[in-house]
Scaffold this motif. Structure first.
Motif, PDB file in Angstrom:
ATOM      1  N   LYS A   1      37.561  45.436  50.293  1.00  0.00           N
ATOM      2  CA  LYS A   1      38.055  45.853  51.602  1.00  0.00           C
ATOM      3  C   LYS A   1      38.955  47.069  51.458  1.00  0.00           C
ATOM      4  O   LYS A   1      39.535  47.313  50.398  1.00  0.00           O
ATOM      5  CB  LYS A   1      38.809  44.713  52.291  1.00  0.00           C
ATOM      6  CG  LYS A   1      40.005  44.180  51.517  1.00  0.00           C
ATOM      7  CD  LYS A   1      40.683  43.028  52.264  1.00  0.00           C
ATOM      8  CE  LYS A   1      39.781  41.801  52.309  1.00  0.00           C
ATOM      9  NZ  LYS A   1      40.430  40.648  52.933  1.00  0.00           N
ATOM     10  N   LYS A   2      39.052  47.822  52.543  1.00  0.00           N
ATOM     11  CA  LYS A   2      39.846  49.046  52.528  1.00  0.00           C
ATOM     12  C   LYS A   2      41.327  48.708  52.712  1.00  0.00           C
ATOM     13  O   LYS A   2      41.693  47.820  53.475  1.00  0.00           O
ATOM     14  CB  LYS A   2      39.377  49.978  53.646  1.00  0.00           C
ATOM     15  CG  LYS A   2      39.729  51.440  53.424  1.00  0.00           C
ATOM     16  CD  LYS A   2      38.993  52.328  54.428  1.00  0.00           C
ATOM     17  CE  LYS A   2      39.211  53.796  54.083  1.00  0.00           C
ATOM     18  NZ  LYS A   2      38.510  54.684  55.050  1.00  0.00           N
ATOM     19  N   ILE A   3      42.159  49.428  51.995  1.00  0.00           N
ATOM     20  CA  ILE A   3      43.604  49.257  52.103  1.00  0.00           C
ATOM     21  C   ILE A   3      44.093  49.974  53.361  1.00  0.00           C
ATOM     22  O   ILE A   3      43.707  51.113  53.627  1.00  0.00           O
ATOM     23  CB  ILE A   3      44.322  49.840  50.865  1.00  0.00           C
ATOM     24  CG1 ILE A   3      43.800  49.195  49.573  1.00  0.00           C
ATOM     25  CG2 ILE A   3      45.830  49.687  50.985  1.00  0.00           C
ATOM     26  CD1 ILE A   3      44.060  47.725  49.460  1.00  0.00           C
TER      27      ILE A   3
ATOM     28  N   ILE B   1      39.450  54.716  49.913  1.00  0.00           N
ATOM     29  CA  ILE B   1      40.175  53.531  49.464  1.00  0.00           C
ATOM     30  C   ILE B   1      41.169  53.044  50.501  1.00  0.00           C
ATOM     31  O   ILE B   1      41.337  51.835  50.698  1.00  0.00           O
ATOM     32  CB  ILE B   1      40.929  53.852  48.149  1.00  0.00           C
ATOM     33  CG1 ILE B   1      39.919  54.112  47.027  1.00  0.00           C
ATOM     34  CG2 ILE B   1      41.898  52.739  47.766  1.00  0.00           C
ATOM     35  CD1 ILE B   1      40.513  54.750  45.796  1.00  0.00           C
ATOM     36  N   ALA B   2      41.838  53.998  51.183  1.00  0.00           N
ATOM     37  CA  ALA B   2      42.920  53.633  52.101  1.00  0.00           C
ATOM     38  C   ALA B   2      42.842  54.426  53.397  1.00  0.00           C
ATOM     39  O   ALA B   2      42.283  55.517  53.450  1.00  0.00           O
ATOM     40  CB  ALA B   2      44.271  53.883  51.426  1.00  0.00           C
ATOM     41  N   GLU B   3      43.414  53.836  54.456  1.00  0.00           N
ATOM     42  CA  GLU B   3      43.515  54.527  55.737  1.00  0.00           C
ATOM     43  C   GLU B   3      44.652  55.537  55.701  1.00  0.00           C
ATOM     44  O   GLU B   3      44.533  56.637  56.223  1.00  0.00           O
ATOM     45  CB  GLU B   3      43.765  53.514  56.868  1.00  0.00           C
ATOM     46  CG  GLU B   3      42.656  52.503  57.076  1.00  0.00           C
ATOM     47  CD  GLU B   3      41.392  53.120  57.651  1.00  0.00           C
ATOM     48  OE1 GLU B   3      41.478  54.237  58.201  1.00  0.00           O
ATOM     49  OE2 GLU B   3      40.328  52.487  57.554  1.00  0.00           O
ATOM     50  N   LYS B   4      45.762  55.137  55.069  1.00  0.00           N
ATOM     51  CA  LYS B   4      46.930  56.013  54.998  1.00  0.00           C
ATOM     52  C   LYS B   4      47.512  55.957  53.594  1.00  0.00           C
ATOM     53  O   LYS B   4      47.500  54.909  52.951  1.00  0.00           O
ATOM     54  CB  LYS B   4      47.995  55.605  56.019  1.00  0.00           C
ATOM     55  CG  LYS B   4      47.536  55.656  57.468  1.00  0.00           C
ATOM     56  CD  LYS B   4      48.648  55.232  58.412  1.00  0.00           C
ATOM     57  CE  LYS B   4      48.144  55.170  59.850  1.00  0.00           C
ATOM     58  NZ  LYS B   4      47.248  54.012  60.070  1.00  0.00           N
ATOM     59  N   LEU B   5      48.008  57.099  53.151  1.00  0.00           N
ATOM     60  CA  LEU B   5      48.658  57.197  51.849  1.00  0.00           C
ATOM     61  C   LEU B   5      50.080  57.708  52.055  1.00  0.00           C
ATOM     62  O   LEU B   5      50.290  58.681  52.778  1.00  0.00           O
ATOM     63  CB  LEU B   5      47.892  58.163  50.937  1.00  0.00           C
ATOM     64  CG  LEU B   5      48.553  58.489  49.598  1.00  0.00           C
ATOM     65  CD1 LEU B   5      48.450  57.297  48.653  1.00  0.00           C
ATOM     66  CD2 LEU B   5      47.913  59.721  48.956  1.00  0.00           C
TER      67      LEU B   5
ATOM     68  N   HIS C   1      48.601  46.177  52.878  1.00  0.00           N
ATOM     69  CA  HIS C   1      49.476  47.307  52.576  1.00  0.00           C
ATOM     70  C   HIS C   1      49.913  47.112  51.133  1.00  0.00           C
ATOM     71  O   HIS C   1      50.498  46.085  50.792  1.00  0.00           O
ATOM     72  CB  HIS C   1      50.678  47.334  53.511  1.00  0.00           C
ATOM     73  CG  HIS C   1      50.309  47.238  54.965  1.00  0.00           C
ATOM     74  ND1 HIS C   1      50.129  48.349  55.765  1.00  0.00           N
ATOM     75  CD2 HIS C   1      50.065  46.157  55.753  1.00  0.00           C
ATOM     76  CE1 HIS C   1      49.805  47.955  56.989  1.00  0.00           C
ATOM     77  NE2 HIS C   1      49.760  46.625  57.001  1.00  0.00           N
ATOM     78  N   LEU C   2      49.636  48.086  50.288  1.00  0.00           N
ATOM     79  CA  LEU C   2      49.795  47.889  48.848  1.00  0.00           C
ATOM     80  C   LEU C   2      50.662  48.966  48.214  1.00  0.00           C
ATOM     81  O   LEU C   2      50.406  50.157  48.371  1.00  0.00           O
ATOM     82  CB  LEU C   2      48.410  47.890  48.192  1.00  0.00           C
ATOM     83  CG  LEU C   2      48.356  47.841  46.663  1.00  0.00           C
ATOM     84  CD1 LEU C   2      48.976  46.559  46.128  1.00  0.00           C
ATOM     85  CD2 LEU C   2      46.897  47.960  46.182  1.00  0.00           C
ATOM     86  N   ASP C   3      51.697  48.536  47.501  1.00  0.00           N
ATOM     87  CA  ASP C   3      52.496  49.434  46.670  1.00  0.00           C
ATOM     88  C   ASP C   3      52.076  49.204  45.225  1.00  0.00           C
ATOM     89  O   ASP C   3      52.259  48.107  44.693  1.00  0.00           O
ATOM     90  CB  ASP C   3      53.993  49.136  46.856  1.00  0.00           C
ATOM     91  CG  ASP C   3      54.875  50.195  46.195  1.00  0.00           C
ATOM     92  OD1 ASP C   3      54.572  50.579  45.044  1.00  0.00           O
ATOM     93  OD2 ASP C   3      55.865  50.619  46.804  1.00  0.00           O
TER      94      ASP C   3
END
Length: 444
Positions: free
Chosen positions: A167-169, A199-203, A149-151
């Motif tokens: 890897k996917k975020i 890039i990510a599953e959720k934004l 989980h990336l901010d």
């Protein structure tokens, strides 16, 4: 004795936050960076570990503080040299730009701790929350085993950064004050979010006082979450608290419930700088049903809608007057993407010996501009007749009328009671603009 395993590992910088003294707040110094998220997990009673970067002179204080606040494992993964890691904050409430200044930021160097990195790589934590900083994100992410989980805060300026990730975020947090948002956002949330689909599953987009939006990129599920309207003491680290709350509950609650709870806990953090008071507030929130929190009203005003709101600035905005307070207000409104209109700047300043026709021309232009505005904010620098008349006209037209009185000169009851709000606090003024703006109906 049963060993408790950390549920979340926080990764990032630990700095010293210094909130500078001004007319509305005192000087305050405390540990910042990922410590804000750590305070949140402690208040939520979530077992957590920390992998951090900091100068060596802070290590003792960091370890003592984290142990006192429930951290199970503390791993130093990088030593900062060349800078004190001190963050100066001019405006803690984020009425406008917070005026951040990172001391000696250009001199920062990182000595990576090989043993610490190895320990982090061997970590079996299922969820990692990374707050981007001065460190090499790609270097850290590639060796982590759990969900990321990336901010991305202000340290990533372009989407090309993500091309190097293997890897996917799981969750990508972005705020409207971040560099990548300002660079890529073109007033359409779905278009913006689609850029991150691979890039990510959720934004999750955090929109300050206007609420937040989250989208499950796989299911195209969009959730809009209002911000809470209670008065705040500061906004420093509030976004990190939002992140930490979400990561701590997203596996157990629905997407909507996780986002709403994150908003409420983040708001609670903004009301105090004392951890014990924050924990007490969190306990009260957790005792409530999430369904009740969801149904309670708040302020929801998406970024792209704000620029559609013309705000008439009634003020003696003349070239012979000190307009610093007008400029402060306008800069704050523009920071939040509103559209302030300064009639004297737009239509011209009346000359000392202006003719009747010139006076009529300026009056007509100002009245046309007033009719084109949805909100009026007046700035009382002194008892300027034009400003006072515009306040009355606006109220008579049922235009939401707000008065910024920086020098607390208003005493007349017609002046104090006619507006929706009169205040010497710019933060209260901006909050009221959000509240009134959220009630405006837009043509979709």
């Amino acid at each position: 004795m049963i060993e408790i395993e950390p549920k979340i590992c926080l990764v990032g910088d630990i700095v010293i936050d210094v909130s500078l003294k001004n007319e509305s707040s005192d000087l305050k110094m405390r540990l910042g960076g990922i410590i804000h998220a750590a305070r949140c997990l402690w208040a939520l009673n979530i077992p957590f570990s920390v992998a951090y970067f900091a100068p060596s002179y802070l290590d003792v204080q960091i370890n003592e503080y984290l142990k006192h606040h429930g951290c199970i494992e503390i791993i130093k993964i990088g030593n900062i040299i060349g800078a004190p890691y001190v963050f100066l904050i001019e405006e803690v409430k984020e009425s406008g730009s917070q005026g951040y200044e990172f001391l000696l930021r250009d001199e920062i160097n990182i000595e990576y701790n090989i043993l610490g990195l190895k320990k982090l790589e061997e970590n079996k934590v299922s969820n990692y929350l990374l707050i981007s900083g001065n460190y090499d994100l790609e270097k850290i992410i590639k060796n982590l085993n759990g969900k990321i989980h990336l901010d991305i805060a202000n340290n990533i300026n372009d989407i090309s950064f993500f091309e190097g990730l293997t890897k996917k975020i799981e969750t990508l947090f972005i705020s409207t004050s971040s560099s990548i948002f300002k660079k890529l956002y073109q007033n359409d949330f779905l278009v913006f979010s689609n850029k991150f689909k691979t890039i990510a599953e959720k934004l999750i987009l955090k929109e300050n006082r206007g609420g937040s939006r989250g989208i499950n990129l796989k299911e195209n599920l969009l959730i809009n979450v209002p911000a809470q309207t209670q008065p705040i003491l500061h906004s420093v680290g509030v976004g990190d608290v939002y992140d930490a709350t979400y990561v701590s509950v997203y596996n157990e609650k629905s997407f909507e419930e996780s986002l709403f709870l994150s908003s409420w806990i983040a708001t609670e953090y903004a009301t105090t700088t004392y951890p014990d008071d924050f924990k007490l507030g969190v306990t009260r929130i957790l005792s409530s049903k999430i369904s009740d929190l969801i149904t309670m009203e708040g302020v929801s005003l998406n970024w792209e809608k704000r620029e559609k709101i013309n705000i008439y600035i009634a003020a003696p905005d003349f070239d012979f007057v000190n307009t610093n307070e007008i400029d402060r207000l306008v800069n704050a409104l523009e920071y939040h993407n509103f559209k302030p209109r300064r009639p004297i700047k737009e239509n011209g300043q009346m000359e000392k010996e202006a003719s009747k026709s010139r006076r009529q021309e300026l009056f007509s232009k100002d009245m046309i501009l007033l009719d084109d505005c949805s909100i009026l904010v007046a700035v009382l620098l002194y008892n300027d007749p034009g400003t006072l008349i515009e306040i009355g006209l606006s109220a008579a037209k049922n235009i939401p009328t707000i008065v910024y009185d920086p020098y607390s000169i208003a005493t007349n009851c017609m002046l104090t009671e006619l507006p929706c709000l009169i205040s010497s606090d710019l933060d209260e003024i901006i909050s009221e603009v959000f509240i009134k703006g959220s009630k405006i109906k837009f043509d979709e």
